[in-house]
Enzyme design. Structure first.
Site, PDB file in Angstrom:
ATOM      1  N   HIS A 101     -19.184 -41.131 -10.426  1.00 20.67           N
ATOM      2  CA  HIS A 101     -20.443 -41.329  -9.707  1.00 20.67           C
ATOM      3  C   HIS A 101     -20.176 -41.591  -8.231  1.00 20.67           C
ATOM      4  O   HIS A 101     -19.215 -42.274  -7.861  1.00 20.67           O
ATOM      5  CB  HIS A 101     -21.217 -42.497 -10.307  1.00 20.67           C
ATOM      6  N   HIS A 102     -21.057 -41.031  -7.403  1.00 22.64           N
ATOM      7  CA  HIS A 102     -20.928 -41.189  -5.952  1.00 22.64           C
ATOM      8  C   HIS A 102     -21.031 -42.654  -5.536  1.00 22.64           C
ATOM      9  O   HIS A 102     -20.547 -43.047  -4.468  1.00 22.64           O
ATOM     10  CB  HIS A 102     -22.024 -40.376  -5.253  1.00 22.64           C
ATOM     11  N   ALA A 103     -21.633 -43.487  -6.369  1.00 24.12           N
ATOM     12  CA  ALA A 103     -21.701 -44.908  -6.060  1.00 24.12           C
ATOM     13  C   ALA A 103     -20.329 -45.563  -6.086  1.00 24.12           C
ATOM     14  O   ALA A 103     -20.118 -46.599  -5.452  1.00 24.12           O
ATOM     15  CB  ALA A 103     -22.622 -45.611  -7.054  1.00 24.12           C
TER      16      ALA A 103
END
Length: 455
Positions: A138-140
Site C-alpha cells: 500500500h502507498h500508505a
C-alpha cells in the site's frame, strides 16, 4: 502504536474499489545453473521458514476513528505469512502475455485492511524457464522510490550469495521502533505541525512570485482534455518491456539533454502515435506530472512518502521528434530551476498546488466537467546499476506497476536495471484500449529520436 502521518492517512482515505492505492512491481529472474524441478518449491519453503521480516511488513491500520479515517498504525503480532506469500503457476503456453494478464488481475484487487497491507506472489510456468515475483504494498506504507530501495536491499551483486533476505526482509535492523516507524510523541508532532503551518504564508507568496514570474513554467490546468482523463473503473491492464540504456544515453549525449528528457520524449512520441491511432490527439500539447524524490540519496530510508511533483510540457503537438525533445528539455529545466530556489517546505507547497485538483476528482461530475491538472504521470525511479541476483537467480527485469486515479487513466513508470531501462505501463482496462500498443510506440519513438539526433 505510532501516529499515522497525514500523507499515509490520506492514501487510505481516498482508496475505493475503483481506486486501489497500492504500488507494485514485477520482477523476472533466471534460475541458477543446475536448478532442479523442485527449485521454486524449495525456495518458497525456505522463505516461509525465515524469521527475517522488516517491521513495516507487520503494520496494519488501527480501527478507523468515525469518519476521520485511520490515525494510527498497529502491529500484527500473529501474521499469517503463507497468506501474504503465494505460489502460483501460469496457464499454458506460459508466455509473457499470460504473465502480464495475471499481473493485471492481481494489481486490480484491494489489499485486506484487516492484515498488513502487502502481498508477494512467486510465479512459475514461464516457457523459457524463468520465474517471476509480483509484489504489491500500500502507498500508505511505501511510495515507489522507497519500495524499489527496499527491493534493492534484498538483492546481491554476487551470484554465489545464497543468503539473500526474503522480499519482506532486510539485511540490516531498521533504526526505528518496533512498529516500523521512528517514534514521535504527540507533543513533538504538534510542535512540528505548528512550525510548518506558520511557514505556509511566506512560502505561498514566494511560490506564487517565482512561478508566475517564469512565464514558460508549466502550471496546472494547462493540460487539454483527452481520452485518458476520464472516470476510471477498478480493473487494470499492465504491460512491460525493456530497452538498452545505451540507446537512451547516446541520444541524450547527441542532443545535449538529460537521459530523463529522452525518456520523456520517448513517452511523448508514443502517446502522440497512440492517440493518433485512436483518433484522439488534441491540438494542445499533453502535460505530464513527473514525480521527483525529495529524499537525500544517502538517507537510506525505505518507508513512507516523500515526493515532489513537477509538470512537464510533452510537446505532443509537434511533429518533429527533435523539436519535441528540445521543448521537453526546456520545460523540465524551468521546473527544476524553480525547485532549486525553494526550501523543502516551499517545494512541497508547489507540488501540492500542482496536484491539488486531484483531491476533488471523487466528486461526482467533477472529472467530466473540468480540465485535468495534467494528463498522466510519468515516473523515472533509479534502480540497480549493475547485474543483481537473488539467492543465485539473475534479475532480468524490474517492471513497476503504479496507481491510477479518476481522471488519470494511464501511468508510465520506469526504472534503470543494469544496462537496461525497464518500463511498466499501467492503464484502466475500460478506458485505455489496446494498452500493449503503447510499448510498440515507445520503440518507434526511440528509433525516431536516434535518427533525428544522428550526427
Amino acid at each position: 502504536m505510532p501516529l499515522m502521518p497525514v500523507t499515509d492517512s490520506m492514501f487510505l482515505m481516498v482508496e475505493t474499489r475503483e481506486h486501489p492505492m497500492h504500488v507494485g512491481g514485477l520482477q523476472l529472474f533466471r534460475k541458477p545453473e543446475g536448478a532442479g524441478e523442485d527449485y521454486l518449491r524449495d525456495l518458497r519453503r525456505s522463505l516461509l521458514e525465515s524469521d527475517n521480516m522488516r517491521s513495516v511488513f507487520r503494520m496494519r491500520p488501527s480501527r478507523p476513528v468515525n469518519t476521520v479515517g485511520h490515525v494510527r498504525w498497529s502491529r500484527d503480532t500473529d501474521l499469517e505469512l503463507d497468506y501474504h506469500f503465494r505460489h502460483s503457476a501460469l496457464p499454458q503456453p506460459g508466455r509473457i502475455r499470460e504473465l502480464l494478464e495475471l499481473t493485471s488481475r492481481w494489481h486490480s484487487t484491494l489489499l485486506d485492511r484487516h492484515r498488513p497491507l502487502w502481498e508477494t506472489h512467486l510465479i512459475e510456468g514461464l516457457r523459457d524457464g524463468r520465474f517471476a515475483v509480483y509484489s504489491k504494498i500500500h502507498h500508505a506504507l511505501m511510495d515507489g522510490v522507497s519500495a524499489l530501495r527496499h527491493l534493492q536491499g534484498t538483492l546481491s551483486d554476487d551470484p554465489a550469495d545464497l543468503d539473500c533476505p526474503p522480499p519482506w526482509g532486510s539485511r540490516e535492523k531498521p533504526a526505528t521502533n518496533r512498529n516500523g516507524r521512528a517514534s514521535t510523541s504527540p507533543f513533538a508532532l504538534v510542535g512540528k505541525t505548528f512550525e510548518q503551518v506558520a511557514g505556509i504564508a511566506p512560502a505561498a507568496a514566494k511560490v506564487a512570485r517565482e512561478a508566475f514570474r517564469e512565464h514558460r513554467l508549466t502550471l496546472p490546468m494547462q493540460a487539454p482534455k483527452t481520452m485518458l482523463n476520464v472516470p476510471i473503473g477498478g480493473a487494470r491492464r499492465f504491460a512491460a518491456q525493456s530497452w538498452p540504456l545505451d540507446r537512451v544515453r547516446e541520444v541524450a549525449t547527441a542532443a545535449g539533454v538529460s537521459r530523463n528528457d529522452v525518456v520523456l520524449a520517448m513517452c511523448s512520441g508514443a502517446l502522440r502515435d497512440y492517440l493518433i491511432e485512436q483518433s484522439a490527439l488534441p491540438d494542445a500539447p499533453l502535460v505530464a506530472m513527473v514525480p521527483v524524490s525529495l529524499r537525500r540519496r544517502d538517507s537510506g530510508d525505505a518507508t513512507g512518502n516523500n515526493i515532489g511533483a513537477l509538470l512537464c510540457n510533452l510537446a505532443t503537438d509537434l511533429t518533429d521528434p527533435a523539436a519535441r525533445l528540445a521543448a521537453i528539455s526546456e520545460s523540465m529545466s524551468n521546473g527544476k530551476k524553480l525547485f532549486s530556489q525553494l526550501s523543502p517546505l516551499q517545494t512541497l507547497l508547489l507540488s501540492g498546488i500542482n496536484v491539488a485538483q486531484l483531491g476533488a476528482s471523487p466528486i461526482p461530475g467533477f472529472v467530466g466537467n473540468t480540465r485535468p491538472p495534467f494528463n498522466l504521470v510519468i515516473s523515472n525511479v533509479p534502480g540497480p546499476r549493475k547485474q543483481m541476483y537473488w539467492n543465485g537467480a539473475a534479475l532480468d527485469g524490474i517492471y513497476p506497476a503504479s496507481v491510477l486515479l479518476d481522471g488519470q487513466a494511464l501511468n508510465i513508470t520506469l526504472t534503470s536495471n543494469g544496462d537496461n531501462l525497464d518500463f511498466g505501463v499501467t492503464g484502466c482496462r475500460r478506458s485505455v484500449p489496446h494498452l500493449q500498443r503503447i510499448l510498440t510506440h515507445l520503440d518507434t519513438a526511440l528509433a525516431e529520436l536516434e535518427f533525428a539526433t544522428r550526427v
